[in-house]
Enzyme design. Structure first.
Site, PDB file in Angstrom:
ATOM      1  CG  HIS A  19      11.025  -1.934   4.265  1.00 34.80           C
ATOM      2  ND1 HIS A  19      12.389  -1.775   4.426  1.00 34.80           N
ATOM      3  CD2 HIS A  19      10.528  -0.676   4.132  1.00 34.80           C
ATOM      4  CE1 HIS A  19      12.695  -0.495   4.399  1.00 34.80           C
ATOM      5  NE2 HIS A  19      11.574   0.191   4.232  1.00 34.80           N
ATOM      6  CG  ASP A 109      14.176  -4.379   5.665  1.00 31.99           C
ATOM      7  OD1 ASP A 109      14.613  -3.354   6.227  1.00 31.99           O
ATOM      8  OD2 ASP A 109      13.525  -4.342   4.607  1.00 31.99           O
ATOM      9  CB  SER A 351       5.649   2.205  -6.969  1.00 26.09           C
ATOM     10  OG  SER A 351       4.739   1.875  -5.947  1.00 26.09           O
ATOM     11  CD  GLU A 354       4.925  -3.280  -7.866  1.00 22.63           C
ATOM     12  OE1 GLU A 354       5.173  -3.971  -6.855  1.00 22.63           O
ATOM     13  OE2 GLU A 354       4.028  -2.407  -7.901  1.00 22.63           O
ATOM     14  CB  ALA A 369      12.490   7.310   2.654  1.00 16.79           C
TER      15      ALA A 369
END
Length: 475
Positions: A19, A109, A351, A354, A369
């Site tokens: 986050h 957030d 990830s 990326e 999650a």
């Protein structure tokens, strides 16, 4: 050319790597657009100020000293949300007194849901940051509407399609199930992080090319402007490391010695924990695949062990220079290295983005999650990854060989190259992400000052909604 603006934007990140990273990247994006950026953060996992000399940082008391929150519990998250209210309010009041109407808005957030309460009291506009995929939030919202359709389920249903949530199965649902049902406190928490309160817009670290239909459905639900301006790590100017853990850059020298397109990168992220059995099965699967690998074993990531001492005796000596094990790696640099051909990943959203942007196909090992949702979309919809359904050494060995050596692995590579090209097109002038960023800047700049009555803020939501909707529909 950078435009200097008088306005300040306050950012409130949730203090965990997955986050914190996108929030700091968003700060760099907004700063590049001329806004003054102030980051109000918890004492826990405080960012490295020296990496962001252009930001103003302020630490909030969080009440978590002496508590192990390396893996967050609901209780600790609620404590953090409660304890941070007064420090945030005091800071904002002081800032408003010093800067007048230069405070444009607060971006927070979604896990820091206390922010909206504080901002509402002070009549300051807020914008929610969604640091994950639209697919994840869409699955939660759908389940909230009729949870009895999904829980409790039977063991025999784990691999069955879940109602109205293709391609998800019951085992992919975005809640930690206990005895095949979800405790009410977990559902309540997920409702809290899904709620936007009085926020006037939502910023997404995703792209219309990837998730257009889901974004449209979610915008219909929330009825505020959406600004999908991802991928943040590529939209942001060149930024320093956002890593909380110390990165071992010596692994780059090892990669330099490896053949082009030959190495599997293995990392399950900054938060998850696996048991000793999974570590051992993974170790033998990697060893038996005969493929070079770079493996991140984070301290504390194996239950009951500090680090890699849970590996089989003699394992590192046996694999020799074919494998490299580090405690943490500079991931973006690793994925961009020409030696890296595949990524064995937990499918966290950072990830995932990326990996896509470096054209590295995936072996998906989701744990919690949003990860099961992401993994299912990556393997079944986008078809740029293979998912592991069983964590067993022969299954892992076959998956690694399939990714690195087979025609199926080459097909994944072709699709991920095409996906990356479409995303890059969206980042160019007149591309979706670029246009959405321009609209976001205009939207923030046009927000009423704090001295204005509440009604004009509501009017701004409705009049700007057409702009954001139009951007999404045009894709």
């Amino acid at each position: 050319m950078k435009v200097e603006r008088k306005q300040s934007v306050v950012l409130v990140p949730f203090p965990f790597q997955g986050h914190l990273t996108p929030m700091l990247q968003l700060g760099s994006i907004l700063h590049s657009q001329g806004f003054s950026v102030k980051v109000i953060h918890t004492e826990y996992n405080s960012p490295n100020y020296s990496n962001y000399p252009e930001f103003v940082f302020h630490s909030m008391y969080d009440g978590l000293q002496g508590i192990d929150i390396s893996f967050p519990s609901l209780d600790n998250i609620y404590v953090m949300n409660e304890n941070c209210k007064a420090p945030l309010r005091n800071y904002l009041v002081r800032m408003m007194e010093e800067e007048g109407d230069q405070l444009a808005c607060i971006v927070y957030d979604n896990v820091m849901f206390f922010v909206d309460d504080v901002a509402t009291q002070l009549r300051l506009p807020t914008i929610v940051l969604r640091p994950y995929s639209a697919a994840y939030l869409h699955s939660m919202i759908t389940i909230f509407q009729e949870p009895q359709k999904y829980f409790p389920f039977k063991d025999s249903q784990l691999l069955d399609p879940s109602p109205e949530l293709h391609p998800l199965r019951f085992k992919d649902l975005p809640f930690p199930a206990i005895n095949n049902t979800v405790p009410e406190p977990i559902l309540d928490f997920c409702r809290a992080i899904s709620d936007i309160g009085s926020s006037v817009a939502t910023i997404w670290n995703t792209m219309q090319h990837l998730e257009n239909s889901l974004l449209l459905r979610l915008q219909e639900h929330y009825k505020v402007p959406f600004f999908p301006i991802g991928p943040f790590h590529k939209m942001a100017p060149l930024v320093s490391s956002t890593s909380i853990l110390e990165e071992d850059s010596s692994c780059i020298e090892w990669l330099d010695r490896q053949a082009h397109n030959s190495v599997l990168y293995v990392s399950l992220g900054s938060l998850v924990r696996i048991d000793e059995k999974e570590l051992i099965e993974t170790a033998w699967g990697l060893a038996n695949s005969d493929q070079p690998f770079l493996w991140v074993i984070r301290p504390g990531s194996v239950s009951g062990f500090k680090c890699a001492e849970a590996l089989p005796d003699g394992f590192e000596e046996m694999i020799g220079d074919r494998g490299r094990i580090v405690k943490w790696a500079p991931q973006k640099q690793v994925l961009a290295h020409p030696a890296v051909a595949g990524f064995y990943t937990h499918c966290g959203w950072n990830s995932t983005l990326e990996s896509i942007m470096e054209e590295v196909p995936l072996i998906c090992r989701p744990l919690l999650a949003d990860q099961p949702v992401n993994a299912r979309y990556l393997s079944q919809i986008y078809k740029i990854g293979f998912e592991l359904d069983v964590i067993e050494r022969t299954v892992i060995e076959r998956a690694v060989r399939k990714l690195m050596l087979s025609e199926g692995g080459k097909d994944l590579k072709k699709r991920i190259i095409d996906m990356k090209q479409n995303i890059v097109a969206g980042m160019q002038i007149d591309g979706n992400s670029h246009k959405n960023l321009h609209d976001l800047v205009d939207f923030i700049s046009a927000l009423p000052s704090r001295s204005a009555p509440q009604t004009p803020i509501v009017g701004a939501i409705m009049s700007s909604n057409h702009i954001a909707s139009k951007c999404i529909i045009e894709s």
